[in-house]
Motif scaffolding. Structure first.
Motif, PDB file in Angstrom:
ATOM      1  N   PRO A  51       0.835  -1.208   0.000  1.00  0.00           N
ATOM      2  CA  PRO A  51       0.000   0.000   0.000  1.00  0.00           C
ATOM      3  C   PRO A  51       0.873   1.262   0.000  1.00  0.00           C
ATOM      4  O   PRO A  51       1.956   1.260   0.583  1.00  0.00           O
ATOM      5  N   CYS A 108       4.884   9.264  -1.911  1.00  0.00           N
ATOM      6  CA  CYS A 108       4.369   8.251  -0.985  1.00  0.00           C
ATOM      7  C   CYS A 108       4.814   8.613   0.418  1.00  0.00           C
ATOM      8  O   CYS A 108       5.969   8.982   0.639  1.00  0.00           O
ATOM      9  N   ASN A 110       5.114   6.606   2.875  1.00  0.00           N
ATOM     10  CA  ASN A 110       6.033   5.647   3.478  1.00  0.00           C
ATOM     11  C   ASN A 110       7.426   6.262   3.286  1.00  0.00           C
ATOM     12  O   ASN A 110       7.891   6.432   2.156  1.00  0.00           O
ATOM     13  N   HIS A 158       9.797   4.479   1.051  1.00  0.00           N
ATOM     14  CA  HIS A 158       9.473   4.539  -0.376  1.00  0.00           C
ATOM     15  C   HIS A 158       9.814   5.919  -0.930  1.00  0.00           C
ATOM     16  O   HIS A 158      10.354   6.053  -2.025  1.00  0.00           O
ATOM     17  N   MET A 213       9.922   7.333  -4.701  1.00  0.00           N
ATOM     18  CA  MET A 213       8.491   7.396  -5.042  1.00  0.00           C
ATOM     19  C   MET A 213       7.974   8.813  -4.784  1.00  0.00           C
ATOM     20  O   MET A 213       7.279   9.076  -3.794  1.00  0.00           O
TER      21      MET A 213
HETATM   22 CU    CU Z   1       4.796   3.682  -0.846  1.00  0.00          CU
END
Ligand code: CU
Ligand code: C2O
Length: 483
Positions: free
Chosen positions: A406, A458, A460, A463, A468
């Motif tokens: 996710p 993102c 995260n 990430h 990302m």
């Molecule tokens: Cu991510």
């Protein structure tokens, strides 16, 4: 210094220096003569902390505490934060979710030069709109080292009444090794790279982005389970909880035993109340939820345990005058209701009109598996093309998640509307962070009404640092800063 014991009901930030009336114009020109300036002094430094139990370790903190002090102001106030950097590394503060002026957005290399060790920087912006937000460092992995805190803007227009309010900052920590500092031994990136901290993504064999650490300390407001005092409620009361996910890499599925929850705000924005058993909250997301204390007993508000440790996030909800027994854990099973984005609609219809967007950007998300890079549309930041927009345009981002994990996608400087074909555009919910599950698609739209260079990534952290991300750039926007 040990972490100060903190109450869950945080009314006044320890860092508030006071409230002054501002008779003069603000330096960036939006202050109304009557606007109140709320001043805060934040010192970022390495601090020994202890999360209620477990080892002492070195975290990176604002004013010596994790999370950082709660900023709580009224809608329309001017927030002025003087950041002093006592860290060994350059830093910034990002005001997550607030559509402020670009130079105040706190992204090093995009909106400002990072604040060097020993230097100070003054952030100043209007507190608008009302809602639950967070602030955090946007430099390297500093978010995961403890540099974050809650930011609450109280509404000027009346909202649902409640009797008690709690702010819960959800956190993931690495306790065993000392908790996210530069010396921590993290899971090394694939290919035998060493888990050493570094700044920004780089893809040399010895200097790759870090893999997600294995977290072993899930905390609420800087306290791990077992050390949490719990929320004390009175029978009959309406309780409001501001859930703020400040984790670097953990999505939670939360349930309160013995009660259902009503979601009233998504990422700060009021929505038509949605009743649910389970609230899913990703990194960077905020939900305000309410419940009525109508079931006396001792209960846990707890995260679903997928076997990865998230089950260790839990906080007791205790009724006054009820005998103290072991609080009851919520059951998780497949017949529970879990509110999803499709059920959210704006509480107050906007003047949004929909129709053909002026610009559409396909944003397929990919990565993981056999590479340590994560990308958007096949590109890896900082080698990603900017998303060029013009002021006044309606811009559509078309997400599709082709990876196994996710991704909570976050846009700076704007709220986007989550396109929902079963609703008229004026009821589309506004958010700033949206989780894309494996193989899921979502289209969102935002009005290009806030010129600047805005990071989009993102949430995260691992990430993001592995690429990302990209930048929304307004044509003809020039940043007066040179760096
Ligand atoms: Cu991510
Ligand atoms: Cu909390 Cu760039 O984000």
């Amino acid at each position: 210094m040990n972490l100060r014991r903190r109450q869950f009901l945080q009314t006044i930030a320890g860092a508030a220096l006071g409230t002054t009336l501002a008779p003069l114009m603000s330096t960036i020109g939006f202050a109304k003569p009557s606007a109140r300036i709320k001043e805060f002094q934040f010192t970022a430094s390495a601090t020994q902390v202890q999360l209620g139990e477990g080892p002492d370790f070195e975290a990176w903190t604002y004013n010596g505490q994790v999370p950082g002090p709660e900023i709580r102001v009224q809608e329309g106030d001017i927030i002025r934060v003087t950041l002093k950097n006592d860290l060994a590394d350059a830093t910034t503060i990002h005001w997550h979710g607030i559509p402020l002026q670009n130079p105040m957005d706190g992204v090093p290399g995009i909106t400002q030069p990072a604040v060097k060790p020993g230097e100070t920087f003054v952030y100043e912006f209007e507190a608008r709109p009302a809602g639950s937000f967070l602030y955090h460092s946007h430099a390297g992995y500093q978010l995961d080292q403890g540099l974050y805190g809650p930011l609450v803007i109280e509404p000027s227009r009346a909202e649902q009444a409640y009797d008690q309010e709690f702010t819960l900052v959800l956190e993931d920590w690495v306790l065993r090794d000392g908790g996210g500092t530069a010396s921590v031994q993290r899971r090394p990136p694939m290919g035998g790279m060493h888990g050493r901290m570094h700044r920004g993504p780089a893809f040399g064999p010895a200097d790759g982005p870090l893999w997600e650490p294995v977290y072993d300390g899930y905390a609420i407001n800087g306290r791990v389970n077992g050390a949490i005092d719990g929320l004390l409620v009175r029978k009959g009361d309406r309780i409001k909880i501001r859930l703020i996910n400040a984790c670097s890499a953990t999505v939670f599925f939360l349930r309160l035993a013995g009660h259902s929850l009503t979601i009233t705000h998504a990422d700060g924005n009021p929505i038509r109340p949605v009743e649910t058993d389970v609230v899913r909250i990703g990194m960077g997301e905020r939900y305000d939820v309410m419940f009525t204390a109508d079931n006396p007993g001792n209960w846990l508000l707890a995260a679903y345990d997928s076997g990865l440790g998230e089950g260790r996030l839990q906080i007791p909800v205790l009724y006054r005058d009820v005998r103290r027994e072991e609080p009851q854990t919520p059951a998780f099973h497949r017949n529970l209701r879990m509110a999803d984005y499709g059920e959210f609609q704006a509480l107050h219809p906007t003047d949004y009109r929909g129709g053909e967007a002026d610009r559409i950007f396909n944003q397929p998300l990919s990565g993981g598996m056999h590479s340590s890079a994560w990308g958007i549309n096949g590109q890896v930041y900082p080698y990603a093309d900017p998303l060029m927009v013009k002021k006044g345009e309606r811009v559509r981002l078309r997400y599709s998640n082709h990876s196994m994990m996710p991704h909570p996608m976050h846009l700076h400087g704007h709220f986007f509307r989550v396109i929902n074909r079963s609703l008229p555009p004026e009821q589309w919910v506004q958010k700033d962070t949206l989780i894309l599950d494996h193989m899921q698609r979502f289209d969102v739209e935002f009005m290009a009404d806030n010129p600047g260079r805005w990071f989009h990534h993102c949430h995260n952290l691992y990430h993001m640092e592995a690429g990302m991300a990209n930048v929304v750039v307004y044509e003809n926007f020039s940043n007066s800063m040179t760096f």
